[in-house]
Design a protein around this motif. Structure first.
Motif, PDB file in Angstrom:
ATOM      1  N   ALA A 182      13.526   0.650  -5.257  1.00 54.17           N
ATOM      2  CA  ALA A 182      12.238   0.805  -5.939  1.00 54.17           C
ATOM      3  C   ALA A 182      11.468  -0.520  -5.928  1.00 54.17           C
ATOM      4  N   SER A 183      12.179  -1.624  -6.091  1.00 56.23           N
ATOM      5  CA  SER A 183      11.537  -2.943  -6.031  1.00 56.23           C
ATOM      6  C   SER A 183      11.115  -3.279  -4.610  1.00 56.23           C
ATOM      7  N   PHE A 184      11.960  -2.923  -3.633  1.00 54.62           N
ATOM      8  CA  PHE A 184      11.629  -3.226  -2.237  1.00 54.62           C
ATOM      9  C   PHE A 184      10.394  -2.453  -1.774  1.00 54.62           C
ATOM     10  N   ASN A 185      10.206  -1.251  -2.320  1.00 56.72           N
ATOM     11  CA  ASN A 185       9.090  -0.391  -1.906  1.00 56.72           C
ATOM     12  C   ASN A 185       7.782  -0.691  -2.628  1.00 56.72           C
ATOM     13  N   ASP A 186       7.818  -1.612  -3.597  1.00 59.64           N
ATOM     14  CA  ASP A 186       6.606  -1.977  -4.334  1.00 59.64           C
ATOM     15  C   ASP A 186       5.789  -2.948  -3.484  1.00 59.64           C
ATOM     16  N   THR A 187       4.711  -2.462  -2.901  1.00 56.89           N
ATOM     17  CA  THR A 187       3.932  -3.286  -1.971  1.00 56.89           C
ATOM     18  C   THR A 187       3.263  -4.482  -2.638  1.00 56.89           C
ATOM     19  N   ARG A 188       3.206  -4.473  -3.969  1.00 56.82           N
ATOM     20  CA  ARG A 188       2.657  -5.625  -4.695  1.00 56.82           C
ATOM     21  C   ARG A 188       3.749  -6.434  -5.394  1.00 56.82           C
ATOM     22  N   GLY A 189       4.986  -6.070  -5.162  1.00 55.00           N
ATOM     23  CA  GLY A 189       6.101  -6.721  -5.850  1.00 55.00           C
ATOM     24  C   GLY A 189       6.546  -7.998  -5.163  1.00 55.00           C
ATOM     25  N   SER A 190       7.618  -8.563  -5.665  1.00 55.71           N
ATOM     26  CA  SER A 190       8.101  -9.858  -5.192  1.00 55.71           C
ATOM     27  C   SER A 190       8.873  -9.777  -3.887  1.00 55.71           C
ATOM     28  N   PHE A 191       9.146  -8.561  -3.392  1.00 56.73           N
ATOM     29  CA  PHE A 191       9.879  -8.415  -2.137  1.00 56.73           C
ATOM     30  C   PHE A 191       8.963  -8.110  -0.953  1.00 56.73           C
ATOM     31  N   VAL A 192       7.659  -8.211  -1.155  1.00 62.48           N
ATOM     32  CA  VAL A 192       6.687  -8.145  -0.071  1.00 62.48           C
ATOM     33  C   VAL A 192       5.851  -9.416  -0.144  1.00 62.48           C
TER      34      VAL A 192
END
Length: 283
Positions: A182-192
């Motif tokens: 879920a974090s990896f798929n957040d395009t505005r999150g810290s993993f993008v």
């Protein structure tokens, strides 16, 4: 009488860059987003006239490092520009193109006709480095006006990719793949992070569990994915993860920042029944 815009990218870039010649190093994407949010909030709270005056103040709070706020109307005329208000305000830039020949300002108007907030990528001449570089801009439509803040997109390194993979691996160990995805798929999150993103593939099913650049791929079969030269890159990654636990795979892929097909090296790792990977693009 209205002043005429100098023709083409180089002339417009020279005007802007000469005004920012003393600016500090490139601002980060997060700093650009923060200034954008600040400018949008200010416009909503104070209205156009007060906002244009604030955005055109080169020593005010809306000019930071190499960041500045600009505003065009729906005809392509500059209403505000924190980099060069004297030279650019009142000039029509509707037909100005970027370094790839794309109608930049027409695109800004078109995309914000469909949605109030948008993010666009383009290629612009950086007069400080004298190189054409990829640039990203946040855009907001407010009535007949389009407000923007742009930043030069950094090119990530091998160390950046390794560090992001380490962070993703730690996230999977801590939360499990479902919550981590879920974090990896957040395009505005810290993993993008600009041209870096995390993807995950289930080792048994071969289906995407996460893809930070294209979350719509989640649940689809990753094993049929090939690069532009026909290389079955995911199959190679899965085999490497199953047999060795980690490694690198080289292929050719479209860079989401430059929008160009470039050589890419991806670091992969087996983690709790999943393949996770992060790649970086070569110059």
């Amino acid at each position: 009488m209205q002043r005429r815009i100098p023709h083409g990218l180089a002339a417009l870039s020279l005007v802007v860059a000469s005004s920012l010649a003393a600016a500090a190093d490139h601002a980060t994407p997060r700093e650009a987003r923060a200034l954008f949010d600040q400018a949008v909030s200010y416009l909503k709270a104070n209205g156009p006239d007060k906002s244009w005056k604030a955005f055109n103040n080169r020593t005010g709070p809306f000019v930071k490092k190499d960041l500045y706020v600009y505003v065009i109307d729906n005809k392509g005329t500059y209403i505000a520009n924190g980099a060069a208000p004297i030279d650019l305000v009142g000039l029509n830039v509707l037909d100005t193109v970027d370094a790839s020949g794309n109608p930049l300002f027409r695109n800004m108007i078109a995309v914000t006709d469909k949605q109030q907030e948008a993010k666009i990528r383009y290629v612009w001449l950086n007069r400080k480095s004298n190189h054409v570089e990829p640039k990203v801009a946040w855009l907001h439509r407010e009535g007949d006006y389009i407000l923007g803040v742009g930043y030069y997109a950094p090119r990530s390194t091998a160390d950046d990719a390794r560090n992001l993979l380490n962070a993703a691996s730690a996230e999977v160990k801590k939360l499990g793949i479902a919550k981590a995805a879920a974090s990896f798929n957040d395009t505005r999150g810290s993993f993008v992070r600009d041209d870096l993103y995390v993807f995950a593939v289930n080792l048994q099913s071969g289906k995407f569990e996460a893809h930070g650049m294209n979350p719509t791929w989640v649940g689809t079969d990753a094993t049929d994915l090939h690069d532009v030269e026909g290389k079955p890159l995911i199959k190679e990654m899965l085999e490497l993860a199953k047999t060795k636990g980690e490694g690198t795979v080289d292929y050719v892929w479209r860079n989401p920042v430059t929008n160009a097909v470039e050589k890419k090296r991806t670091f992969i790792r087996r983690e709790n029944g999943s393949l996770i990977g992060v790649g970086f693009y070569a110059e």
